[in-house]
Design a protein around this motif. Structure first.
Motif, PDB file in Angstrom:
ATOM      1  N   GLY A 199       0.774  -1.228   0.000  1.00  0.00           N
ATOM      2  CA  GLY A 199       0.000   0.000   0.000  1.00  0.00           C
ATOM      3  C   GLY A 199       0.805   1.277   0.000  1.00  0.00           C
ATOM      4  O   GLY A 199       0.267   2.348   0.311  1.00  0.00           O
ATOM      5  N   LEU A 200       2.082   1.208  -0.380  1.00  0.00           N
ATOM      6  CA  LEU A 200       2.932   2.402  -0.394  1.00  0.00           C
ATOM      7  C   LEU A 200       3.359   2.796  -1.804  1.00  0.00           C
ATOM      8  O   LEU A 200       4.301   3.568  -1.970  1.00  0.00           O
ATOM      9  N   GLY A 201       2.696   2.274  -2.797  1.00  0.00           N
ATOM     10  CA  GLY A 201       3.013   2.695  -4.157  1.00  0.00           C
ATOM     11  C   GLY A 201       2.753   4.187  -4.312  1.00  0.00           C
ATOM     12  O   GLY A 201       1.666   4.659  -3.983  1.00  0.00           O
ATOM     13  N   GLY A 202       3.738   4.943  -4.751  1.00  0.00           N
ATOM     14  CA  GLY A 202       3.595   6.377  -4.932  1.00  0.00           C
ATOM     15  C   GLY A 202       3.801   7.208  -3.679  1.00  0.00           C
ATOM     16  O   GLY A 202       3.723   8.439  -3.746  1.00  0.00           O
ATOM     17  N   PHE A 203       4.072   6.564  -2.540  1.00  0.00           N
ATOM     18  CA  PHE A 203       4.239   7.320  -1.292  1.00  0.00           C
ATOM     19  C   PHE A 203       5.561   8.083  -1.266  1.00  0.00           C
ATOM     20  O   PHE A 203       5.620   9.221  -0.795  1.00  0.00           O
ATOM     21  N   PHE A 204       6.632   7.464  -1.747  1.00  0.00           N
ATOM     22  CA  PHE A 204       7.971   8.050  -1.668  1.00  0.00           C
ATOM     23  C   PHE A 204       8.263   8.918  -2.885  1.00  0.00           C
ATOM     24  O   PHE A 204       7.866   8.586  -4.007  1.00  0.00           O
ATOM     25  N   GLN A 205       8.982  10.009  -2.649  1.00  0.00           N
ATOM     26  CA  GLN A 205       9.365  10.865  -3.778  1.00  0.00           C
ATOM     27  C   GLN A 205      10.284  10.139  -4.747  1.00  0.00           C
ATOM     28  O   GLN A 205      10.240  10.368  -5.955  1.00  0.00           O
ATOM     29  N   VAL A 206      11.117   9.254  -4.214  1.00  0.00           N
ATOM     30  CA  VAL A 206      12.088   8.531  -5.038  1.00  0.00           C
ATOM     31  C   VAL A 206      12.157   7.079  -4.574  1.00  0.00           C
ATOM     32  O   VAL A 206      12.155   6.804  -3.376  1.00  0.00           O
ATOM     33  N   VAL A 207      12.210   6.162  -5.540  1.00  0.00           N
ATOM     34  CA  VAL A 207      12.489   4.750  -5.254  1.00  0.00           C
ATOM     35  C   VAL A 207      13.669   4.345  -6.124  1.00  0.00           C
ATOM     36  O   VAL A 207      13.552   4.252  -7.351  1.00  0.00           O
ATOM     37  N   ALA A 208      14.822   4.155  -5.496  1.00  0.00           N
ATOM     38  CA  ALA A 208      16.020   3.678  -6.195  1.00  0.00           C
ATOM     39  C   ALA A 208      16.172   2.200  -5.855  1.00  0.00           C
ATOM     40  O   ALA A 208      16.180   1.833  -4.676  1.00  0.00           O
ATOM     41  N   ASP A 209      16.270   1.357  -6.876  1.00  0.00           N
ATOM     42  CA  ASP A 209      16.320  -0.080  -6.609  1.00  0.00           C
ATOM     43  C   ASP A 209      17.393  -0.768  -7.443  1.00  0.00           C
ATOM     44  O   ASP A 209      18.139  -0.123  -8.195  1.00  0.00           O
ATOM     45  N   GLY A 210      17.447  -2.084  -7.291  1.00  0.00           N
ATOM     46  CA  GLY A 210      18.500  -2.863  -7.932  1.00  0.00           C
ATOM     47  C   GLY A 210      18.501  -2.826  -9.437  1.00  0.00           C
ATOM     48  O   GLY A 210      19.521  -3.134 -10.070  1.00  0.00           O
ATOM     49  N   SER A 211      17.367  -2.456 -10.053  1.00  0.00           N
ATOM     50  CA  SER A 211      17.314  -2.395 -11.519  1.00  0.00           C
ATOM     51  C   SER A 211      18.013  -1.156 -12.068  1.00  0.00           C
ATOM     52  O   SER A 211      18.231  -1.039 -13.272  1.00  0.00           O
ATOM     53  N   GLN A 212      18.364  -0.227 -11.184  1.00  0.00           N
ATOM     54  CA  GLN A 212      18.927   1.057 -11.611  1.00  0.00           C
ATOM     55  C   GLN A 212      20.416   1.205 -11.276  1.00  0.00           C
ATOM     56  O   GLN A 212      20.994   2.257 -11.531  1.00  0.00           O
ATOM     57  N   ILE A 213      20.997   0.173 -10.697  1.00  0.00           N
ATOM     58  CA  ILE A 213      22.393   0.271 -10.256  1.00  0.00           C
ATOM     59  C   ILE A 213      23.216  -0.893 -10.796  1.00  0.00           C
ATOM     60  O   ILE A 213      22.669  -1.929 -11.184  1.00  0.00           O
ATOM     61  N   ALA A 214      24.535  -0.692 -10.800  1.00  0.00           N
ATOM     62  CA  ALA A 214      25.452  -1.748 -11.241  1.00  0.00           C
ATOM     63  C   ALA A 214      26.097  -2.462 -10.065  1.00  0.00           C
ATOM     64  O   ALA A 214      26.547  -3.596 -10.197  1.00  0.00           O
ATOM     65  N   ARG A 215      26.137  -1.799  -8.909  1.00  0.00           N
ATOM     66  CA  ARG A 215      26.829  -2.357  -7.747  1.00  0.00           C
ATOM     67  C   ARG A 215      25.902  -2.354  -6.531  1.00  0.00           C
ATOM     68  O   ARG A 215      25.321  -1.319  -6.193  1.00  0.00           O
ATOM     69  N   SER A 216      25.796  -3.508  -5.893  1.00  0.00           N
ATOM     70  CA  SER A 216      24.936  -3.638  -4.726  1.00  0.00           C
ATOM     71  C   SER A 216      25.665  -3.195  -3.463  1.00  0.00           C
ATOM     72  O   SER A 216      26.889  -3.022  -3.446  1.00  0.00           O
ATOM     73  N   LYS A 217      24.930  -3.014  -2.386  1.00  0.00           N
ATOM     74  CA  LYS A 217      25.531  -2.735  -1.087  1.00  0.00           C
ATOM     75  C   LYS A 217      26.504  -3.864  -0.738  1.00  0.00           C
ATOM     76  O   LYS A 217      26.226  -5.015  -1.085  1.00  0.00           O
ATOM     77  N   PRO A 218      27.636  -3.578  -0.142  1.00  0.00           N
ATOM     78  CA  PRO A 218      28.014  -2.364   0.589  1.00  0.00           C
ATOM     79  C   PRO A 218      28.516  -1.195  -0.257  1.00  0.00           C
ATOM     80  O   PRO A 218      28.993  -0.217   0.298  1.00  0.00           O
ATOM     81  N   ASP A 219      28.436  -1.293  -1.582  1.00  0.00           N
ATOM     82  CA  ASP A 219      28.725  -0.117  -2.403  1.00  0.00           C
ATOM     83  C   ASP A 219      27.608   0.912  -2.172  1.00  0.00           C
ATOM     84  O   ASP A 219      26.434   0.554  -2.084  1.00  0.00           O
TER      85      ASP A 219
END
Length: 215
Positions: free
Chosen positions: A127-147
């Protein structure tokens, strides 16, 4: 501190999908004849899918091609998404909902920074679709945490410098990522005692007062 934004890890902070990750990885490991435990599952928290698979395969005497590994990751993800369909707004606790609403009323920018490519799907389910101004996820990055890439992306899209953002994490990899990126870090659960944590939290209910004191 002059805090303007809060960037949340998703799994284990806003909601919990640990049980679904565990079941999906355990099923795959079983097909490969490999053991899979709660302890190993804990080591995968905050870690990307491909990196998680490498940790699972570390004790395997067989070798696999990149194509085979990619197929394993896809198989795990398909099973995981099937399990995620069980989620609903009931999986968002009243405490988390109250903290998020209080932060938004306080004028803070809010974002999700998750290594999971399923973050938008999970947010919709709870129920939080659209709640956050930004959603950055794994589809948008090349390196996962701890990067720190996912947190840096979230901050950039919010228009904020890292030192104006507080990252809320429950995993050691996430705390390491936050500090590597120059962010303030709040730790929940086991992450509250991680090296580098600026604000150990007992619960999300503490966040609104903490952020208000550091505006």
């Amino acid at each position: 501190m002059s805090l303007n934004a809060v960037i949340f890890d998703l799994d284990g902070v806003i909601c919990s999908t640990d049980r679904f990750h565990f079941l999906a990885w355990k099923e795959l490991a079983g097909q490969l004849g490999l053991p899979f435990s709660e302890a190993l599952n804990d080591r995968l928290r905050g870690v990307g899918r491909a990196e998680s698979l490498e940790l699972i395969l570390a004790g395997c005497s067989r070798s696999f091609t990149p194509a085979q590994k990619a197929a394993m990751c896809e198989q795990k993800n398909l099973r995981y998404r099937q399990l995620l369909c069980q989620m609903s707004p009931a999986d968002l606790s009243g405490e988390a909902r109250g903290a998020l609403l209080a932060l938004r009323r306080g004028g803070l920018l809010l974002a999700v920074g998750s290594s999971s490519r399923n973050a938008p799907f999970i947010l919709e389910r709870i129920g939080l679709g659209g709640f956050f101004q930004v959603v950055a996820d794994g589809s948008q990055i090349a390196r996962s945490k701890p990067d720190p890439e996912v947190f840096l992306l979230a901050a950039k899209r919010l228009g904020q410098a890292p030192q104006r953002c507080l990252v809320v994490e429950d995993a050691a990899a996430g705390i390491q990522a936050a500090k590597a990126g120059g962010f303030w870090a709040a730790g929940l659960g086991a992450a509250a005692s991680c090296p580098g944590v600026d604000f150990p939290l007992r619960s999300l209910a503490q966040l609104p007062a903490l952020c208000a004191a550091n505006r």
